[in-house]
Design a protein around this motif. Structure first.
Motif, PDB file in Angstrom:
ATOM      1  N   ARG A 103       0.831  -1.205   0.000  1.00 11.96           N
ATOM      2  CA  ARG A 103       0.000   0.000   0.000  1.00 11.96           C
ATOM      3  C   ARG A 103       0.865   1.254   0.000  1.00 11.96           C
ATOM      4  O   ARG A 103       0.576   2.224  -0.707  1.00 11.96           O
ATOM      5  CB  ARG A 103      -0.917  -0.010   1.222  1.00 11.96           C
ATOM      6  N   ASP A 107       1.021   4.089  -2.939  1.00 14.99           N
ATOM      7  CA  ASP A 107       0.839   5.520  -2.670  1.00 14.99           C
ATOM      8  C   ASP A 107       1.994   6.341  -3.228  1.00 14.99           C
ATOM      9  O   ASP A 107       1.786   7.419  -3.806  1.00 14.99           O
ATOM     10  CB  ASP A 107       0.709   5.756  -1.158  1.00 14.99           C
ATOM     11  N   ASN A 110       1.559   6.606  -6.940  1.00 13.60           N
ATOM     12  CA  ASN A 110       0.491   7.549  -7.282  1.00 13.60           C
ATOM     13  C   ASN A 110       0.952   8.989  -7.137  1.00 13.60           C
ATOM     14  O   ASN A 110       0.677   9.831  -8.019  1.00 13.60           O
ATOM     15  CB  ASN A 110      -0.730   7.290  -6.408  1.00 13.60           C
ATOM     16  N   TRP A 111       1.653   9.283  -6.044  1.00 19.27           N
ATOM     17  CA  TRP A 111       2.138  10.656  -5.859  1.00 19.27           C
ATOM     18  C   TRP A 111       3.170  11.028  -6.914  1.00 19.27           C
ATOM     19  O   TRP A 111       3.188  12.167  -7.404  1.00 19.27           O
ATOM     20  CB  TRP A 111       2.746  10.806  -4.460  1.00 19.27           C
TER      21      TRP A 111
END
Length: 254
Positions: A103, A107, A110-111
């Motif tokens: 996870r 993240d 994605n950032w």
């Protein structure tokens, strides 16, 4: 993840408590063994001296209780150790850690993707703004140039309408004509200084819809001249290679 951690803490605490109890009971057992040994020695001595034997039944009862407690604690420790070594429990813990790691990695990706997209969008906006500023500098005078084209057309018509014979006979008309020619030449110089130039055409040039506008057609004497420029009615102008006004021409019929 918190539930798994709580299970681990409770299991270790329970094992520690059982170990302390076992150590305490082991000490009690050693004390009882020492008392029993002392009692046995005392009985032997009493038999020899003919004295009364002490009461050993209470000692035997205490020893039996300690043995039973030790056995119960041993079974409890086995159960706790079995639960602590449960493979599924460790699998759940490993799976939870792996899930949290994945996870966090997702993240981060994605950032990073959002950051790269924002950079690309910012660069596109910068380039568009740079081009718009450049266009404003180059073509900001477009409207003003269009208005001046009418003045240039009038000067051209004025110089072309004077007969050559009249110019030779009338000195004052000649001076006026020379002044108009000089004014027209100076105006064309100003046009060139600011990037405005004429679209030069001659009879027989190839018709280009980007720079020419056909008003009418005339019969072609030569079939190879079909769709070419036949005559120029009004000169065209372009501002920094952008057509400001197309040349108005007549073309040969195909």
């Amino acid at each position: 993840m918190a539930t798994v951690g709580g299970m681990c803490v409770r299991t270790v605490t329970s094992i520690s408590r059982c170990l302390r109890q076992s150590i305490h009971q082991r000490a009690t057992w050693n004390g009882l063994q020492h008392r029993r040994l002392c009692t046995t020695n005392s009985d032997t001595k009493s038999d020899k001296e003919g004295t009364e034997k002490p009461d050993a039944e209470n000692t035997n009862d205490d020893s039996q209780k300690v043995i039973e407690n030790l056995k119960a604690d041993g079974e409890k420790l086995k159960t706790e150790a079995k639960d602590f070594k449960d493979v599924s429990w460790w699998s759940k813990l490993s799976l939870s850690g792996k899930t949290l790691f994945q996870r966090g990695s997702n993240d981060d990706n994605n950032w990073k993707d959002k950051y790269m997209r924002a950079l690309a969008e910012t660069e596109n906006v910068r380039q568009r703004m740079t081009k718009q500023v450049s266009d404003v500098r180059l073509f900001g005078i477009q409207g003003f140039c269009k208005d001046l084209l009418e003045v240039a057309d009038i000067l051209q018509q004025a110089t072309q309408s004077v007969p050559e014979k009249e110019l030779q006979e009338n000195k004052h008309l000649r001076d006026l004509y020379d002044g108009l020619v000089m004014t027209e030449a100076q105006l064309q110089k100003v046009f060139l200084k600011h990037g405005l130039e004429q679209i030069i055409l001659q009879k027989g040039d190839k018709f280009d819809p980007h720079f020419h506008e056909a008003l009418f057609q005339v019969p072609a004497e030569d079939p190879s001249m079909a769709s070419n420029v036949a005559t120029v009615e009004k000169l065209g102008y372009k501002l920094h290679e952008r057509t400001l006004r197309p040349a108005l021409v007549g073309v040969f019929k195909s």
